[in-house]
Motif scaffolding. Sequence first.
Motif, PDB file in Angstrom:
ATOM      1  N   MET A  78       0.832  -1.213   0.000  1.00 33.70           N
ATOM      2  CA  MET A  78       0.000   0.000   0.000  1.00 33.70           C
ATOM      3  C   MET A  78       0.868   1.265   0.000  1.00 33.70           C
ATOM      4  O   MET A  78       0.509   2.271  -0.601  1.00 33.70           O
ATOM      5  CB  MET A  78      -0.934  -0.010   1.207  1.00 33.70           C
ATOM      6  CG  MET A  78      -1.992  -1.115   1.170  1.00 33.70           C
ATOM      7  SD  MET A  78      -3.147  -0.999  -0.235  1.00 33.70           S
ATOM      8  CE  MET A  78      -2.426  -2.172  -1.382  1.00 33.70           C
ATOM      9  N   VAL A  79       1.985   1.225   0.701  1.00 29.07           N
ATOM     10  CA  VAL A  79       2.895   2.377   0.675  1.00 29.07           C
ATOM     11  C   VAL A  79       3.397   2.596  -0.751  1.00 29.07           C
ATOM     12  O   VAL A  79       3.454   3.723  -1.246  1.00 29.07           O
ATOM     13  CB  VAL A  79       4.070   2.156   1.653  1.00 29.07           C
ATOM     14  CG1 VAL A  79       5.172   3.192   1.433  1.00 29.07           C
ATOM     15  CG2 VAL A  79       3.585   2.216   3.101  1.00 29.07           C
ATOM     16  N   VAL A  81       1.922   1.694  -3.548  1.00 32.18           N
ATOM     17  CA  VAL A  81       0.786   2.155  -4.360  1.00 32.18           C
ATOM     18  C   VAL A  81       0.595   3.664  -4.211  1.00 32.18           C
ATOM     19  O   VAL A  81       0.353   4.370  -5.188  1.00 32.18           O
ATOM     20  CB  VAL A  81      -0.483   1.373  -3.939  1.00 32.18           C
ATOM     21  CG1 VAL A  81      -1.748   2.163  -4.157  1.00 32.18           C
ATOM     22  CG2 VAL A  81      -0.555   0.050  -4.654  1.00 32.18           C
ATOM     23  N   LEU A  82       0.724   4.178  -2.995  1.00 30.70           N
ATOM     24  CA  LEU A  82       0.567   5.619  -2.787  1.00 30.70           C
ATOM     25  C   LEU A  82       1.668   6.388  -3.511  1.00 30.70           C
ATOM     26  O   LEU A  82       1.431   7.474  -4.043  1.00 30.70           O
ATOM     27  CB  LEU A  82       0.580   5.969  -1.301  1.00 30.70           C
ATOM     28  CG  LEU A  82      -0.622   5.513  -0.472  1.00 30.70           C
ATOM     29  CD1 LEU A  82      -0.594   6.150   0.916  1.00 30.70           C
ATOM     30  CD2 LEU A  82      -1.934   5.829  -1.156  1.00 30.70           C
ATOM     31  N   GLY A  83       2.864   5.827  -3.536  1.00 28.62           N
ATOM     32  CA  GLY A  83       3.947   6.461  -4.276  1.00 28.62           C
ATOM     33  C   GLY A  83       3.633   6.540  -5.763  1.00 28.62           C
ATOM     34  O   GLY A  83       3.892   7.556  -6.422  1.00 28.62           O
ATOM     35  N   PHE A 123      -0.898  -2.419  -7.249  1.00 24.50           N
ATOM     36  CA  PHE A 123      -0.241  -2.278  -8.540  1.00 24.50           C
ATOM     37  C   PHE A 123       1.158  -1.752  -8.303  1.00 24.50           C
ATOM     38  O   PHE A 123       1.440  -1.130  -7.285  1.00 24.50           O
ATOM     39  CB  PHE A 123      -1.027  -1.356  -9.493  1.00 24.50           C
ATOM     40  CG  PHE A 123      -1.553  -0.097  -8.859  1.00 24.50           C
ATOM     41  CD1 PHE A 123      -2.793  -0.098  -8.229  1.00 24.50           C
ATOM     42  CD2 PHE A 123      -0.821   1.079  -8.896  1.00 24.50           C
ATOM     43  CE1 PHE A 123      -3.286   1.061  -7.641  1.00 24.50           C
ATOM     44  CE2 PHE A 123      -1.305   2.237  -8.303  1.00 24.50           C
ATOM     45  CZ  PHE A 123      -2.536   2.230  -7.681  1.00 24.50           C
TER      46      PHE A 123
END
Lengths: 381, 97
Positions: A78-79, A81-83, A123
């Motif tokens: 999730m980290v 993905v945020l990037g 992703f």
Amino acid sequence: MDRVSDSSGVITQRIAAFGLRGVPDPERTVPGASWPQLRSRIRWERLTGLAVGSMAAGWLELTDEQADDLLAAHREAMVWVLGVERKLLRLADAFDAEGIGFAVLKGASVAHTAYPDPCLRSFGDLDLLVRTADYERTGALLQSLGHRRQRPEPRPGWEVRFGKASVHKHPDDAIEVDLHRTLVLGPFGLWIQPEEMLERAVPFRLGGREIPRLDDTGMLLNVAMHASLGFRPPRLVPLRDVVQVSGTGSVDWATLAEWAGEWRLAEVFRHAFTTATTVLEADMSVGNGAFTDVRSRRGDRRALRAYTGSERASGGTALSTLQAIPGLRRKVAYVRALAFPQRAFMRGRYATGSKSSYGRRLLLPGRWAWRRLVTMRTKET
Amino acid sequence: MTDPQIVRYGRSPEALWRDAGSTVVVTTASDPDVHELLGGAGLVWSELADPRTISELLEQLAATYDVSGEVIEQQVSGVLETMRGLGVVEEIRGSSI
């Protein structure tokens, strides 16, 4: 590794199908000693979100240590993905400033629209589709923003004529930006009309602004092509995407069937839909028989086999692309560029050593032919 | 009729975030870092799915976690301030009464 023959493979498939309409929760499953293998599969298949969901639903029973392990992997995903989304917002501003129209493919666009919760869909990179006419200047824009192209094209101008995409990375974040002018390499990438899909682009909201994506019809075409023609065997998230997107209720099945006929995708769709529903044991309503009257053309099945069959490892895609290219002059240009690519391409594609020689490259067709002969003889015996 | 004195807090539309199972991760387009909302911060974020005043927030958290609103008021205010500083929570002034 055969996905279905070992217990961790079966469990991974069930995780990939978790929450699909009509798919009941599996019976209680305890990975036990197969946890390390299962964890590796979950991470490789980018299924941490669905695995966490499976654990919360109660059917996937993990020890406390295994649960911590899974949650740590999901947090990492999730980290990342945020990037990627942060990068998308910055690039969207840059593209808008230059008047470059684009649409996000898969990834963030699927996560935020087709899935009930974006946490379910991880992703790893950014796929952006632009018009062929904008392709080269978009690559130049990425370069001006500090991105480095990962591999040169075989010859200047090759990609806008025959190619699919180029990969760009910024040294500060290592996030791959795949800049597309079409959706796949090879004949199917040449037969589709991505500009027509771009004209139908719709927005989704991210970070307080609107970001263009393919509409649900284009999105289903994209994920189906990716599931069918991408990895061999297909990875689970693309298969899940096919079923997930088909169930949004906004797919224009008549248009999809039209595209299947005009762009020679009937066999691709059949392969994608059949594989997705078989592997995930899920139902999929395919537009009330919209595809019943769509006929394949001669050569479509052969073209599909070039991606999905053993021919893929022996030049299948290149040969079927050559067959698909119209006109002798263009065919010659295609072959010449692949046989005698620029030196920068050779340096980028091959590590230093004998493999980088042009002579060795020219021997490739011979090696492919030999490999095909061996395969044919093996099948006969 | 709106009361400009009412201040609500809500998730900023510019926030990028995900529920990571045991924690929440957040960032914005202009923030080079990704932040983890642990413990109480994660609980506050969860309650801000709809904009709330501080009183509403304290009341909800107190009821859910069986604590006194007065006891957690300072912590909650501090968490809101931090999240506003990160740009993931915004103040929304005035709402219909």
